[in-house]
Scaffold this motif. Structure first.
Motif, PDB file in Angstrom:
ATOM      1  N   GLU A   1       0.861  -1.168   0.000  1.00 31.07           N
ATOM      2  CA  GLU A   1       0.000   0.000   0.000  1.00 31.07           C
ATOM      3  C   GLU A   1       0.906   1.228   0.000  1.00 31.07           C
ATOM      4  OE1 GLU A   1      -4.045  -1.137   2.362  1.00 31.07           O
ATOM      5  OE2 GLU A   1      -2.301  -0.669   3.611  1.00 31.07           O
ATOM      6  N   PHE A   2       0.448   2.281  -0.655  1.00 28.98           N
ATOM      7  CA  PHE A   2       1.222   3.506  -0.696  1.00 28.98           C
ATOM      8  C   PHE A   2       1.414   4.050   0.717  1.00 28.98           C
ATOM      9  CE2 PHE A   2       1.328   8.227  -1.518  1.00 28.98           C
ATOM     10  CZ  PHE A   2       2.622   8.241  -2.005  1.00 28.98           C
ATOM     11  N   GLY A   3       2.655   4.365   1.055  1.00 29.02           N
ATOM     12  CA  GLY A   3       2.963   4.925   2.365  1.00 29.02           C
ATOM     13  C   GLY A   3       3.238   3.902   3.448  1.00 29.02           C
ATOM     14  N   SER A   4       3.138   2.611   3.143  1.00 27.26           N
ATOM     15  CA  SER A   4       3.338   1.579   4.164  1.00 27.26           C
ATOM     16  C   SER A   4       4.810   1.268   4.414  1.00 27.26           C
ATOM     17  CB  SER A   4       2.615   0.290   3.759  1.00 27.26           C
ATOM     18  OG  SER A   4       3.219  -0.264   2.603  1.00 27.26           O
ATOM     19  N   GLY A   5       5.694   1.760   3.574  1.00 30.26           N
ATOM     20  CA  GLY A   5       7.120   1.489   3.747  1.00 30.26           C
ATOM     21  C   GLY A   5       7.606   0.285   2.976  1.00 30.26           C
ATOM     22  N   GLY A   6       6.808  -0.216   2.072  1.00 22.79           N
ATOM     23  CA  GLY A   6       7.191  -1.418   1.315  1.00 22.79           C
ATOM     24  C   GLY A   6       8.482  -1.261   0.535  1.00 22.79           C
ATOM     25  N   ARG A   7       8.665  -0.115  -0.109  1.00 25.67           N
ATOM     26  CA  ARG A   7       9.906   0.121  -0.864  1.00 25.67           C
ATOM     27  C   ARG A   7      11.099   0.144   0.091  1.00 25.67           C
ATOM     28  NH1 ARG A   7       8.852   4.688  -3.875  1.00 25.67           N
ATOM     29  NH2 ARG A   7       8.474   3.367  -5.667  1.00 25.67           N
ATOM     30  N   THR A   8      10.959   0.824   1.219  1.00 28.21           N
ATOM     31  CA  THR A   8      12.020   0.900   2.224  1.00 28.21           C
ATOM     32  C   THR A   8      12.355  -0.492   2.742  1.00 28.21           C
ATOM     33  OG1 THR A   8      11.276   3.112   2.852  1.00 28.21           O
ATOM     34  CG2 THR A   8      12.651   1.932   4.442  1.00 28.21           C
ATOM     35  N   ILE A   9      11.332  -1.277   3.015  1.00 23.73           N
ATOM     36  CA  ILE A   9      11.518  -2.646   3.506  1.00 23.73           C
ATOM     37  C   ILE A   9      12.231  -3.492   2.449  1.00 23.73           C
ATOM     38  CG2 ILE A   9      10.276  -4.779   4.130  1.00 23.73           C
ATOM     39  CD1 ILE A   9       8.168  -2.834   5.477  1.00 23.73           C
ATOM     40  N   GLY A  10      11.766  -3.408   1.208  1.00 22.73           N
ATOM     41  CA  GLY A  10      12.389  -4.180   0.132  1.00 22.73           C
ATOM     42  C   GLY A  10      13.856  -3.858  -0.035  1.00 22.73           C
TER      43      GLY A  10
ATOM     44  N   TYR B   1      -1.359   5.747  10.043  1.00 28.46           N
ATOM     45  CA  TYR B   1       0.096   5.503  10.026  1.00 28.46           C
ATOM     46  C   TYR B   1       0.678   5.914   8.677  1.00 28.46           C
ATOM     47  CZ  TYR B   1       4.507   2.921   9.650  1.00 28.46           C
ATOM     48  OH  TYR B   1       5.828   2.569   9.441  1.00 28.46           O
ATOM     49  N   ARG B   2       0.022   5.524   7.610  1.00 30.52           N
ATOM     50  CA  ARG B   2       0.520   5.827   6.269  1.00 30.52           C
ATOM     51  C   ARG B   2       0.451   7.321   5.977  1.00 30.52           C
ATOM     52  NH1 ARG B   2      -2.074   3.145   1.909  1.00 30.52           N
ATOM     53  NH2 ARG B   2      -4.009   3.035   3.065  1.00 30.52           N
ATOM     54  N   ALA B   3      -0.616   7.986   6.418  1.00 31.94           N
ATOM     55  CA  ALA B   3      -0.749   9.432   6.201  1.00 31.94           C
ATOM     56  C   ALA B   3       0.378  10.177   6.920  1.00 31.94           C
ATOM     57  CB  ALA B   3      -2.111   9.916   6.690  1.00 31.94           C
ATOM     58  N   LYS B   4       0.632   9.801   8.146  1.00 30.44           N
ATOM     59  CA  LYS B   4       1.718  10.425   8.904  1.00 30.44           C
ATOM     60  C   LYS B   4       3.058  10.170   8.213  1.00 30.44           C
ATOM     61  CE  LYS B   4       3.816  10.573  13.457  1.00 30.44           C
ATOM     62  NZ  LYS B   4       4.317   9.721  14.494  1.00 30.44           N
ATOM     63  N   ARG B   5       3.249   8.963   7.746  1.00 30.73           N
ATOM     64  CA  ARG B   5       4.522   8.600   7.120  1.00 30.73           C
ATOM     65  C   ARG B   5       4.764   9.360   5.814  1.00 30.73           C
ATOM     66  NH1 ARG B   5       6.980   5.076   3.770  1.00 30.73           N
ATOM     67  NH2 ARG B   5       9.033   4.412   4.471  1.00 30.73           N
ATOM     68  N   ILE B   6       3.753   9.522   4.968  1.00 34.03           N
ATOM     69  CA  ILE B   6       4.013  10.222   3.697  1.00 34.03           C
ATOM     70  C   ILE B   6       4.276  11.716   3.913  1.00 34.03           C
ATOM     71  CG2 ILE B   6       2.800   8.516   2.282  1.00 34.03           C
ATOM     72  CD1 ILE B   6       0.590  10.638   1.832  1.00 34.03           C
ATOM     73  N   VAL B   7       3.740  12.265   4.985  1.00 40.06           N
ATOM     74  CA  VAL B   7       4.049  13.665   5.306  1.00 40.06           C
ATOM     75  C   VAL B   7       5.496  13.756   5.795  1.00 40.06           C
ATOM     76  CG1 VAL B   7       3.547  15.562   6.899  1.00 40.06           C
ATOM     77  CG2 VAL B   7       1.679  14.362   5.751  1.00 40.06           C
ATOM     78  N   GLU B   8       5.896  12.844   6.686  1.00 39.90           N
ATOM     79  CA  GLU B   8       7.252  12.872   7.252  1.00 39.90           C
ATOM     80  C   GLU B   8       8.330  12.481   6.238  1.00 39.90           C
ATOM     81  OE1 GLU B   8       7.014  10.293  10.648  1.00 39.90           O
ATOM     82  OE2 GLU B   8       5.924  11.772  11.848  1.00 39.90           O
ATOM     83  N   VAL B   9       8.088  11.427   5.474  1.00 36.85           N
ATOM     84  CA  VAL B   9       9.113  10.898   4.569  1.00 36.85           C
ATOM     85  C   VAL B   9       9.138  11.621   3.230  1.00 36.85           C
ATOM     86  CG1 VAL B   9       9.884   8.822   3.330  1.00 36.85           C
ATOM     87  CG2 VAL B   9       9.070   8.634   5.672  1.00 36.85           C
ATOM     88  N   TYR B  10       7.962  11.870   2.669  1.00 41.34           N
ATOM     89  CA  TYR B  10       7.892  12.452   1.332  1.00 41.34           C
ATOM     90  C   TYR B  10       7.553  13.939   1.328  1.00 41.34           C
ATOM     91  CZ  TYR B  10       7.540   7.506   0.115  1.00 41.34           C
ATOM     92  OH  TYR B  10       7.757   6.162   0.006  1.00 41.34           O
ATOM     93  N   GLY B  11       7.245  14.496   2.506  1.00 39.42           N
ATOM     94  CA  GLY B  11       6.866  15.891   2.568  1.00 39.42           C
ATOM     95  C   GLY B  11       5.545  16.161   1.870  1.00 39.42           C
ATOM     96  N   GLU B  12       4.703  15.155   1.793  1.00 37.71           N
ATOM     97  CA  GLU B  12       3.412  15.229   1.097  1.00 37.71           C
ATOM     98  C   GLU B  12       2.509  16.249   1.773  1.00 37.71           C
ATOM     99  OE1 GLU B  12       1.208  14.124  -2.003  1.00 37.71           O
ATOM    100  OE2 GLU B  12       2.988  12.963  -1.568  1.00 37.71           O
TER     101      GLU B  12
ATOM    102  N   GLU C   1       0.389  18.545  -0.561  1.00 40.25           N
ATOM    103  CA  GLU C   1      -0.445  19.176  -1.593  1.00 40.25           C
ATOM    104  C   GLU C   1      -1.929  19.143  -1.255  1.00 40.25           C
ATOM    105  OE1 GLU C   1       0.373  17.547  -5.434  1.00 40.25           O
ATOM    106  OE2 GLU C   1       2.505  17.869  -5.202  1.00 40.25           O
ATOM    107  N   LYS C   2      -2.386  18.008  -0.815  1.00 45.84           N
ATOM    108  CA  LYS C   2      -3.787  17.871  -0.436  1.00 45.84           C
ATOM    109  C   LYS C   2      -3.845  16.909   0.736  1.00 45.84           C
ATOM    110  CE  LYS C   2      -4.680  14.305  -3.936  1.00 45.84           C
ATOM    111  NZ  LYS C   2      -5.534  13.891  -5.019  1.00 45.84           N
ATOM    112  N   SER C   3      -5.006  16.554   1.147  1.00 43.62           N
ATOM    113  CA  SER C   3      -5.168  15.637   2.261  1.00 43.62           C
ATOM    114  C   SER C   3      -4.335  14.376   2.042  1.00 43.62           C
ATOM    115  CB  SER C   3      -6.644  15.267   2.381  1.00 43.62           C
ATOM    116  OG  SER C   3      -6.805  14.069   3.080  1.00 43.62           O
ATOM    117  N   PRO C   4      -3.411  14.067   2.957  1.00 46.41           N
ATOM    118  CA  PRO C   4      -2.620  12.840   2.791  1.00 46.41           C
ATOM    119  C   PRO C   4      -3.503  11.599   2.692  1.00 46.41           C
ATOM    120  CG  PRO C   4      -1.771  14.143   4.620  1.00 46.41           C
ATOM    121  CD  PRO C   4      -3.029  14.799   4.147  1.00 46.41           C
TER     122      PRO C   4
END
Length: 192
Positions: free
Chosen positions: A11-20, A125-136, A138-141
């Motif tokens: 899922e987007f923002g779950s950290g899957g890429r980081t984990i991989g 969790y994912r909303a918080k993470r995309i704001v912290e990691v990606y600086g998201e 633009e609109k509601s995370p």
């Protein structure tokens, strides 16, 4: 070594890429993510941004049906899917690796030496993470997460006829919000 290839769907923002990437680094094997897009761009002549965007939208819908004709042949999305399918198969044959996204779980579904993983987490969790990691910002995370996951699910369903994120389609599903990134890495490594 039980599994030579690990696929990470997420899922987007779950950290899957980081984990991989962390799993691959700790195992000393390659991790393919954007490298797949780069190779397809090189072979196809399409811009990498176009390939990435096309890979997030399922072909079809009302407008596509209204303006397409069976005699016109495969779409650009179909052409890119075929290239992606072939490339992921080649990467898996080449040697042990981690492949993030790109429907690799489906493409390598019949390989006995493939561990198919799905990473998920709750929306907050994912909303918080995309704001912290990606600086998201633009609109509601939360809305961004829902839109991105909806597109991924539709693309996956269109090309695989399987429900994206459905536990029965994976060997392992992990909640990164509950377990944490490091624990997810540890669990996946233990099954390699």
């Amino acid at each position: 070594m039980k599994n030579r290839v690990i696929t990470i769907s997420r899922e987007f923002g779950s950290g899957g890429r980081t984990i991989g990437k962390a799993v691959a680094e700790q195992l000393g094997i390659p991790c393919y993510d954007n490298e797949i897009l780069q190779e397809i761009a090189k072979e196809s002549g399409f811009e990498q941004s176009y390939i990435q965007e096309t890979g997030e939208y399922a072909p079809g819908g009302f407008l596509a049906a209204a303006f397409s004709h069976p005699a016109s042949g495969p779409s650009n999305a179909d052409y890119l899917w075929e290239m992606q399918y072939k490339l992921i198969g080649q990467l898996a044959e080449k040697g042990p690796c981690v492949i993030v996204g790109r429907c690799a779980d489906y493409i390598l579904r019949d390989k006995a030496d493939c561990l198919r993983v799905f990473i998920h987490a709750d929306l907050s969790y994912r909303a918080k993470r995309i704001v912290e990691v990606y600086g998201e910002r633009e609109k509601s995370p939360e809305q961004r997460l829902k839109d991105k996951d909806k597109r991924r699910a539709a693309y996956h369903r269109f090309y695989t006829d399987m429900k994206w994120g459905h536990a029965q389609n994976y060997d392992l599903t992990l909640n990164s919000g509950t377990l944490g990134i490091d624990k997810c890495v540890e669990i996946i490594k233990s099954l390699y």
